[in-house]
Motif scaffolding. Structure first.
Motif, PDB file in Angstrom:
ATOM      1  N   PHE A 115       0.826  -1.198   0.000  1.00 33.71           N
ATOM      2  CA  PHE A 115       0.000   0.000   0.000  1.00 33.71           C
ATOM      3  C   PHE A 115       0.862   1.250   0.000  1.00 33.71           C
ATOM      4  CE2 PHE A 115      -2.703  -3.337   1.588  1.00 33.71           C
ATOM      5  CZ  PHE A 115      -3.835  -3.136   0.832  1.00 33.71           C
ATOM      6  N   ARG A 116       0.435   2.200  -0.814  1.00 36.35           N
ATOM      7  CA  ARG A 116       1.171   3.454  -0.980  1.00 36.35           C
ATOM      8  C   ARG A 116       1.332   4.143   0.374  1.00 36.35           C
ATOM      9  NH1 ARG A 116      -0.559   8.518  -4.752  1.00 36.35           N
ATOM     10  NH2 ARG A 116       1.406   9.621  -4.516  1.00 36.35           N
ATOM     11  N   ASP A 154      -9.972  -2.278  -6.785  1.00 40.00           N
ATOM     12  CA  ASP A 154      -9.567  -1.082  -6.051  1.00 40.00           C
ATOM     13  C   ASP A 154      -8.306  -1.370  -5.240  1.00 40.00           C
ATOM     14  OD1 ASP A 154      -9.302   1.279  -4.657  1.00 40.00           O
ATOM     15  OD2 ASP A 154     -11.110   1.013  -3.457  1.00 40.00           O
ATOM     16  N   PRO A 155      -7.132  -1.219  -5.860  1.00 41.40           N
ATOM     17  CA  PRO A 155      -5.881  -1.570  -5.185  1.00 41.40           C
ATOM     18  C   PRO A 155      -5.467  -0.609  -4.072  1.00 41.40           C
ATOM     19  CG  PRO A 155      -5.445  -0.711  -7.376  1.00 41.40           C
ATOM     20  CD  PRO A 155      -6.929  -0.831  -7.243  1.00 41.40           C
ATOM     21  N   THR A 156      -6.194   0.485  -3.863  1.00 40.36           N
ATOM     22  CA  THR A 156      -5.825   1.438  -2.820  1.00 40.36           C
ATOM     23  C   THR A 156      -6.519   1.170  -1.492  1.00 40.36           C
ATOM     24  OG1 THR A 156      -7.559   2.986  -3.481  1.00 40.36           O
ATOM     25  CG2 THR A 156      -5.407   3.245  -4.533  1.00 40.36           C
ATOM     26  N   THR A 157      -7.525   0.298  -1.487  1.00 39.08           N
ATOM     27  CA  THR A 157      -8.276  -0.010  -0.271  1.00 39.08           C
ATOM     28  C   THR A 157      -7.894  -1.393   0.235  1.00 39.08           C
ATOM     29  OG1 THR A 157     -10.124   1.359  -1.000  1.00 39.08           O
ATOM     30  CG2 THR A 157     -10.594  -0.253   0.711  1.00 39.08           C
ATOM     31  N   ALA A 158      -7.480  -1.451   1.495  1.00 42.51           N
ATOM     32  CA  ALA A 158      -7.125  -2.733   2.101  1.00 42.51           C
ATOM     33  C   ALA A 158      -8.380  -3.557   2.339  1.00 42.51           C
ATOM     34  CB  ALA A 158      -6.400  -2.505   3.420  1.00 42.51           C
ATOM     35  N   VAL A 159      -8.314  -4.835   2.000  1.00 41.65           N
ATOM     36  CA  VAL A 159      -9.407  -5.766   2.281  1.00 41.65           C
ATOM     37  C   VAL A 159      -9.004  -6.524   3.542  1.00 41.65           C
ATOM     38  CG1 VAL A 159     -10.698  -7.778   1.480  1.00 41.65           C
ATOM     39  CG2 VAL A 159     -10.086  -5.960  -0.129  1.00 41.65           C
ATOM     40  N   CYS A 160      -9.772  -6.311   4.606  1.00 41.99           N
ATOM     41  CA  CYS A 160      -9.438  -6.897   5.900  1.00 41.99           C
ATOM     42  C   CYS A 160     -10.136  -8.239   6.073  1.00 41.99           C
ATOM     43  CB  CYS A 160      -9.843  -5.943   7.015  1.00 41.99           C
ATOM     44  SG  CYS A 160      -8.965  -4.374   6.934  1.00 41.99           S
ATOM     45  N   LEU A 161      -9.396  -9.191   6.599  1.00 44.40           N
ATOM     46  CA  LEU A 161      -9.891 -10.545   6.806  1.00 44.40           C
ATOM     47  C   LEU A 161     -10.017 -10.825   8.292  1.00 44.40           C
ATOM     48  CD1 LEU A 161      -7.491 -12.316   4.280  1.00 44.40           C
ATOM     49  CD2 LEU A 161      -9.783 -11.467   3.836  1.00 44.40           C
ATOM     50  N   LEU A 162     -11.014 -11.586   8.665  1.00 40.23           N
ATOM     51  CA  LEU A 162     -11.155 -12.031  10.050  1.00 40.23           C
ATOM     52  C   LEU A 162     -10.393 -13.332  10.231  1.00 40.23           C
ATOM     53  CD1 LEU A 162     -14.973 -11.421  10.555  1.00 40.23           C
ATOM     54  CD2 LEU A 162     -13.097 -10.132  11.582  1.00 40.23           C
ATOM     55  N   PRO A 163      -9.835 -13.564  11.424  1.00 35.47           N
ATOM     56  CA  PRO A 163      -9.185 -14.854  11.674  1.00 35.47           C
ATOM     57  C   PRO A 163     -10.151 -15.995  11.376  1.00 35.47           C
ATOM     58  CG  PRO A 163      -8.655 -13.311  13.411  1.00 35.47           C
ATOM     59  CD  PRO A 163      -9.714 -12.656  12.561  1.00 35.47           C
ATOM     60  N   GLY A 164      -9.664 -16.972  10.639  1.00 38.22           N
ATOM     61  CA  GLY A 164     -10.476 -18.111  10.234  1.00 38.22           C
ATOM     62  C   GLY A 164     -10.968 -18.022   8.803  1.00 38.22           C
TER      63      GLY A 164
END
Length: 144
Positions: free
Chosen positions: A25-26, A38-48
Motif C-alpha cells: 500500500f502506498r 480497487d488496489p488502494t483499499t485494504a481488504v481486511c480478513l477475520l481470523p479463520g
C-alpha cells in the motif's frame, strides 16, 4: 482484521467469493490484500477466513530470493497478538506452517472461500444475560 501498520489506509471487510490481490500500500512498507478492482483499499480478513490462491503461494523476507509453498489453500489468522507494534496478520497452510501477510510476494490472486461465523457482541451478551436470568426448573418426582 488489518495489521497495525495499515490503520492509516482505507479499508473494508472481505466478501465471500471475491478475488483479492497481494499488494504494497502506498505510503507504507506493508503488504496486504486489496480488491483487484480497487488496489488502494485494504481488504481486511477475520481470523479463520479461508482462501484459495490461483497458484502456489510465494513469499520473501524482503531479500532477493523468493520461496514457494506447494499449497494453494490457506486460512487467515494472527500470530503473537500480545506483542505490540509488529506484524500479526498471517496465513496458515494445511501443514501447520504460516507466513506473514506482509511477506507475500505482490500480485498473487486469491479467492475468499469462506468467512468465519461471527455474531455481533450485543447478541452474544444478550444470550448470556438471557441464560443467566433463567430460573432452574425443578421437577418433583413422585415418591414411592
Amino acid at each position: 482484521m488489518c495489521d497495525y501498520s495499515l490503520h492509516a489506509v482505507a479499508s473494508r471487510p472481505a466478501e465471500v467469493g471475491e478475488t483479492i490481490v497481494t499488494t504494497t500500500f502506498r505510503g507504507t512498507s506493508t503488504r496486504g490484500f486489496a480488491s483487484a478492482a480497487d488496489p488502494t483499499t485494504a481488504v481486511c480478513l477475520l481470523p479463520g477466513t479461508e482462501l484459495a490462491f490461483a497458484d502456489d503461494v510465494r513469499y520473501d523476507n524482503r531479500w532477493i530470493w523468493t520461496r514457494t509453498i506447494n499449497s494453494r489453500v490457506a486460512k487467515f489468522g494472527k500470530i503473537d497478538p500480545h506483542i505490540p507494534d509488529r506484524h500479526h496478520d498471517a496465513i496458515e497452510f494445511p501443514d501447520g506452517k504460516y507466513v506473514l501477510v506482509t511477506q507475500l510476494v505482490e500480485g498473487q490472486r486469491a479467492t475468499v472461500l469462506q468467512l468465519p461465523v461471527t455474531q455481533p457482541v450485543a447478541e452474544r451478551e444478550h444470550k448470556v444475560q438471557t441464560i443467566a436470568d433463567r430460573q432452574p426448573t425443578i421437577t418433583h418426582l413422585p415418591m414411592g
